[in-house]
Motif scaffolding. Structure first.
Motif, PDB file in Angstrom:
ATOM      1  N   ALA A   1       6.878  -4.833  -4.371  1.00  0.00           N
ATOM      2  CA  ALA A   1       6.135  -5.882  -3.668  1.00  0.00           C
ATOM      3  C   ALA A   1       6.887  -7.205  -3.724  1.00  0.00           C
ATOM      4  O   ALA A   1       7.344  -7.627  -4.787  1.00  0.00           O
ATOM      5  N   SER A   2       7.009  -7.877  -2.575  1.00  0.00           N
ATOM      6  CA  SER A   2       7.649  -9.192  -2.535  1.00  0.00           C
ATOM      7  C   SER A   2       7.273  -9.896  -1.240  1.00  0.00           C
ATOM      8  O   SER A   2       6.806  -9.271  -0.279  1.00  0.00           O
ATOM      9  N   GLY A   3       7.486 -11.218  -1.217  1.00  0.00           N
ATOM     10  CA  GLY A   3       7.204 -12.006  -0.038  1.00  0.00           C
ATOM     11  C   GLY A   3       5.758 -12.478   0.021  1.00  0.00           C
ATOM     12  O   GLY A   3       5.013 -12.382  -0.952  1.00  0.00           O
ATOM     13  N   PRO A   4       5.323 -13.003   1.175  1.00  0.00           N
ATOM     14  CA  PRO A   4       3.963 -13.530   1.305  1.00  0.00           C
ATOM     15  C   PRO A   4       2.919 -12.430   1.474  1.00  0.00           C
ATOM     16  O   PRO A   4       3.171 -11.418   2.146  1.00  0.00           O
ATOM     17  N   TYR A   5       1.757 -12.649   0.871  1.00  0.00           N
ATOM     18  CA  TYR A   5       0.626 -11.739   0.998  1.00  0.00           C
ATOM     19  C   TYR A   5      -0.619 -12.542   1.329  1.00  0.00           C
ATOM     20  O   TYR A   5      -0.914 -13.538   0.671  1.00  0.00           O
ATOM     21  N   ASN A   6      -1.358 -12.099   2.354  1.00  0.00           N
ATOM     22  CA  ASN A   6      -2.633 -12.727   2.679  1.00  0.00           C
ATOM     23  C   ASN A   6      -3.694 -12.215   1.719  1.00  0.00           C
ATOM     24  O   ASN A   6      -4.015 -11.017   1.701  1.00  0.00           O
ATOM     25  N   PHE A   7      -4.220 -13.126   0.907  1.00  0.00           N
ATOM     26  CA  PHE A   7      -5.272 -12.770  -0.040  1.00  0.00           C
ATOM     27  C   PHE A   7      -6.619 -13.106   0.580  1.00  0.00           C
ATOM     28  O   PHE A   7      -7.218 -14.143   0.324  1.00  0.00           O
TER      29      PHE A   7
END
Length: 304
Positions: A220-226
């Motif tokens: 997992a890496s980079g932006p994630y929408n939470f």
């Protein structure tokens, strides 16, 4: 696993630490005595408190960093002084952490750093995921864009960086919902403006479970929408909250009143953000509360 955590006494941080009792935690806090009192029921003897990073020459001893520090963005009007406080509280600590990662011969394997869906600005009713690139000249976007840019400088073959583009976190005892409950309990709740703006909400339990998921998912890496997979309009959210409390729902707050009360910060309530958590679902994360009705019923039941 040894973790360095910032922002651990905040609304999200307090809940997160309950899910990290098997980890060894070093918690950065400005006030150790207050932090110990706040986390009295959470600390299982696995938390070590530090009030500064000045004693660290590197972060070789840590396997991961979770950076949640930041001045609450919605608590006050955005005066120039408050804007500076919001920016400095995010950017400076992140810059220091990145510098210490670069100074490490064996840096942490993952750097999880905060951000917000404010990065996207007003996207009206269009659904989108993390692939959307935005170029805006708004305060909320600029705060998040630079915050993320600083954090991403830690990315290397040895360290992966995950960015938490967080929506409206719902839970008992804090966050946005704590401010909403009283007027709704008094029967004074209702939609804001025309109520058509989408709210990218997430239950606090899913918020912290997803952070742990990123921590333990090695690719997992980079932006994630939470945010939950099913965003709802402000009108639907408002009616669902009123129903969960068994209260009437017939008032509304006009757009002009919100702008008058909050000034530039009114965008936090008036912008429409229909963000989808595509990348979280792609790594196999399952939401406990994907729908707003079950999320609010759970929170209201727990608060009684």
């Amino acid at each position: 696993m040894n973790l360095l955590v910032t922002g651990g006494t905040g609304f999200i941080g307090r809940e997160l630490l309950k899910h990290l009792t098997t980890y060894s935690i070093t918690l950065l806090t400005r006030d150790e005595q207050t932090a110990r009192k706040t986390l009295h029921h959470t600390d299982c003897g696995n938390i070590h408190y530090v009030d500064s990073l000045d004693s660290f020459n590197d972060l070789n001893e840590f396997d991961a960093i979770i950076n949640l520090a930041g001045e609450p963005i919605a608590d006050k009007r955005w005066s120039e002084t408050q804007k500076k406080r919001i920016c400095d509280s995010r950017w400076k600590i992140t810059e220091t952490l990145v510098e210490l990662i670069h100074a490490s011969t064996k840096p942490p394997a993952i750097f999880i750093s905060g951000s917000a869906v404010g990065y996207y600005g007003d996207q009206q009713d269009h659904p989108f995921d993390e692939s959307l690139h935005v170029n805006q000249d708004t305060f909320a976007h600029n705060v998040c864009e630079r915050w993320e840019h600083i954090a991403l400088r830690a990315q290397s073959d040895q360290t992966r960086v995950c960015l938490l583009r967080t929506g409206v976190v719902l839970g008992e005892g804090g966050g946005a919902l704590a401010k909403m409950l009283l007027p709704y309990k008094l029967g004074l709740g209702g939609p804001i403006g025309n109520g058509k703006q989408y709210i990218p909400w997430i239950h606090i339990l899913d918020m912290v479970r997803a952070i742990v998921c990123l921590l333990e998912t090695e690719h997992a890496s980079g932006p994630y929408n939470f945010c939950a997979p099913h965003a709802v309009t402000n009108a639907v959210f408002s009616k669902t909250l009123a129903n969960s409390l068994g209260r009437p729902h017939f008032l509304f707050t006009p757009k002009w009143a919100i702008k008058l009360a909050m000034g530039e910060a009114s965008c936090l309530l008036l912008d429409s953000t229909r963000a989808k958590p595509k990348k979280l679902t792609e790594i196999g994360f399952n939401f406990s509360f994907p729908h707003i009705d079950s999320a609010l019923k759970n929170i209201v039941a727990n608060s009684r």
